[in-house]
Design an enzyme around this catalytic site. Structure first.
Site, short mmCIF file in Angstrom:
data_model
loop_
_atom_site.label_atom_id
_atom_site.label_comp_id
_atom_site.label_asym_id
_atom_site.label_seq_id
_atom_site.Cartn_x
_atom_site.Cartn_y
_atom_site.Cartn_z
N LYS A 1 45.94 56.61 38.50
CA LYS A 1 46.34 57.09 37.16
C LYS A 1 45.29 57.99 36.54
O LYS A 1 45.60 59.06 36.03
CB LYS A 1 46.56 55.91 36.19
CG LYS A 1 47.67 54.97 36.55
CD LYS A 1 47.88 53.95 35.44
CE LYS A 1 46.65 53.11 35.13
NZ LYS A 1 46.30 52.12 36.15
N ARG B 1 49.84 48.33 28.11
CA ARG B 1 49.64 47.41 29.22
C ARG B 1 50.37 46.09 29.00
O ARG B 1 50.34 45.23 29.87
CB ARG B 1 48.14 47.10 29.33
CG ARG B 1 47.47 47.68 30.56
CD ARG B 1 46.01 47.29 30.47
NE ARG B 1 45.28 47.45 31.68
CZ ARG B 1 44.56 48.54 31.99
NH1 ARG B 1 44.56 49.57 31.19
NH2 ARG B 1 43.86 48.56 33.10
N ARG C 1 35.79 52.77 45.84
CA ARG C 1 35.63 53.89 44.90
C ARG C 1 34.32 53.76 44.12
O ARG C 1 33.79 52.69 43.91
CB ARG C 1 36.82 54.00 43.94
CG ARG C 1 36.76 53.09 42.76
CD ARG C 1 37.84 53.46 41.75
NE ARG C 1 37.93 52.45 40.71
CZ ARG C 1 38.87 52.41 39.79
NH1 ARG C 1 39.83 53.31 39.78
NH2 ARG C 1 38.87 51.47 38.88
N ARG D 1 31.92 50.64 39.81
CA ARG D 1 32.27 50.17 38.48
C ARG D 1 32.14 48.66 38.50
O ARG D 1 32.55 48.02 39.45
CB ARG D 1 33.72 50.58 38.18
CG ARG D 1 33.89 51.10 36.77
CD ARG D 1 35.26 51.65 36.56
NE ARG D 1 36.23 50.60 36.27
CZ ARG D 1 37.50 50.84 35.98
NH1 ARG D 1 37.95 52.09 35.95
NH2 ARG D 1 38.32 49.87 35.71
N ARG E 1 42.35 41.50 38.12
CA ARG E 1 43.02 42.63 37.46
C ARG E 1 44.43 42.84 38.02
O ARG E 1 45.35 43.16 37.29
CB ARG E 1 42.18 43.91 37.62
CG ARG E 1 40.99 43.92 36.64
CD ARG E 1 39.90 44.86 37.09
NE ARG E 1 40.30 46.24 37.17
CZ ARG E 1 39.72 47.15 37.96
NH1 ARG E 1 38.73 46.79 38.74
NH2 ARG E 1 40.12 48.39 37.94
P1 ADP Z 1 42.10 50.14 35.72
O1 ADP Z 1 41.32 50.88 36.74
O2 ADP Z 1 42.19 48.66 36.00
O3 ADP Z 1 43.42 50.77 35.43
P2 ADP Z 1 41.02 50.82 33.08
O4 ADP Z 1 39.87 51.72 33.22
O5 ADP Z 1 42.32 51.38 32.60
O6 ADP Z 1 41.19 50.07 34.46
O7 ADP Z 1 40.65 49.59 32.12
C1 ADP Z 1 39.50 48.78 32.34
C2 ADP Z 1 39.59 47.50 31.51
O8 ADP Z 1 39.69 47.85 30.10
C3 ADP Z 1 40.83 46.64 31.76
O9 ADP Z 1 40.65 45.76 32.87
C4 ADP Z 1 40.96 45.89 30.44
O10 ADP Z 1 40.05 44.82 30.33
C5 ADP Z 1 40.56 46.94 29.41
N1 ADP Z 1 41.73 47.71 28.90
C6 ADP Z 1 41.98 49.03 29.05
N2 ADP Z 1 43.13 49.39 28.47
C7 ADP Z 1 43.65 48.26 27.93
C8 ADP Z 1 44.84 47.96 27.21
N3 ADP Z 1 45.74 48.90 26.91
N4 ADP Z 1 45.04 46.67 26.81
C9 ADP Z 1 44.14 45.72 27.07
N5 ADP Z 1 43.00 45.92 27.76
C10 ADP Z 1 42.75 47.18 28.19
#
Ligand code: ADP
Length: 217
Positions: free
Chosen positions: A9, A84, A121, A151, A162
């Site tokens: 994404k 989410r 990654r 990360r 996750r």
């Molecule tokens: P991923 O690679 O899992 O898609 P993101 O970079 O989008 O990860 O998000 C990292 C973390 O930030 C998530 O695991 C969550 O804890 C938090 N987070 C991000 N966006 C949201 C959201 N819309 N609602 C709740 N938590 C979020």
């Protein structure tokens, strides 16, 4: 943009945002920046992110509501990582009421491939760019020369959490959106350029469906 962690994404959202000249809004990036700057929200989100759980709907909806109130989203925007949960999706519908309908694209990738992708990654400590494949095997970021690190939530245990959270809380959004005429699914297990081309075509077709209907009363 919908899809599990590791679906691509972020990478795709960045490309589309550049191609269309509109802002990319990544809630993960916003939270990591808040964490880095040690703001109140950053402090609260830090432990939650480290466990792979979700930050509360109230906080996330507040962040996105504020961001979508800014002028640069007038010609559109790409949301990566939000919504989410169904609660966030319902709030988003309310926030964008009166605008063109949301175009929702889901990137589909099998679970075994996701785990593999996340385990290798890397991200740049300085600019946040994600590195995959050969670019992840060198020490420095190809974009800015910063140091590449894993990360902190990409370690095996947190990745599995996750993915579990994704299935439980975020996958139901496919059902929430899939009956809309502006919903599309794209195969994410292809080369990044192929995925990008399919995404552009999907967005184009969904958005032209909207335009074909003409202005809303
Ligand atoms: P991923 O690679 O899992 O898609 P993101 O970079 O989008 O990860 O998000 C990292 C973390 O930030 C998530 O695991 C969550 O804890 C938090 N987070 C991000 N966006 C949201 C959201 N819309 N609602 C709740 N938590 C979020």
């Amino acid at each position: 943009m919908l899809g599990p962690p590791g679906a691509g994404k972020g990478t795709q959202a960045t490309q589309i945002a550049r191609a269309r000249g509109i802002p990319k809004i990544s809630t993960g990036d916003i939270l990591r920046e808040a964490e880095h700057n040690r703001t109140e929200i950053g402090r609260r989100a830090s432990a939650i992110m480290a466990r792979g759980e979700l930050v509360s709907d109230d906080i996330m909806i507040g962040i996105v509501r504020e961001r979508l109130d800014q002028k640069d989203v007038g010609n559109g925007f790409i949301l990566d990582g939000f919504p989410r949960t169904v609660t966030q999706a319902a709030a988003l519908d309310e926030i964008v009421k009166g605008r063109d309908p949301l175009v929702v694209v889901e990137i589909v990738v099998p679970e075994t491939e996701l785990v593999q992708r996340l385990s290798v990654r890397m991200v740049c400590e300085t600019c946040g760019e994600t590195a995959h494949g050969a670019a992840a095997k060198v020490a420095d970021c190809q974009r800015c020369g910063g140091r590449l690190v894993q990360r902190s939530d990409d370690n095996d245990a947190v990745v599995l959490e996750r993915l579990k959270v994704y299935h439980r809380q975020t996958q139901p959004l496919v059902e929430y959106y899939q009956t809309r005429p502006t919903f599309r699914s794209v195969n994410g297990s292809q080369a990044p350029d192929r995925v990008a081309a399919d995404l552009m075509a999907a967005i184009e077709s969904a958005a032209s469906g909207v335009a074909a209907k003409g202005p809303r009363p």
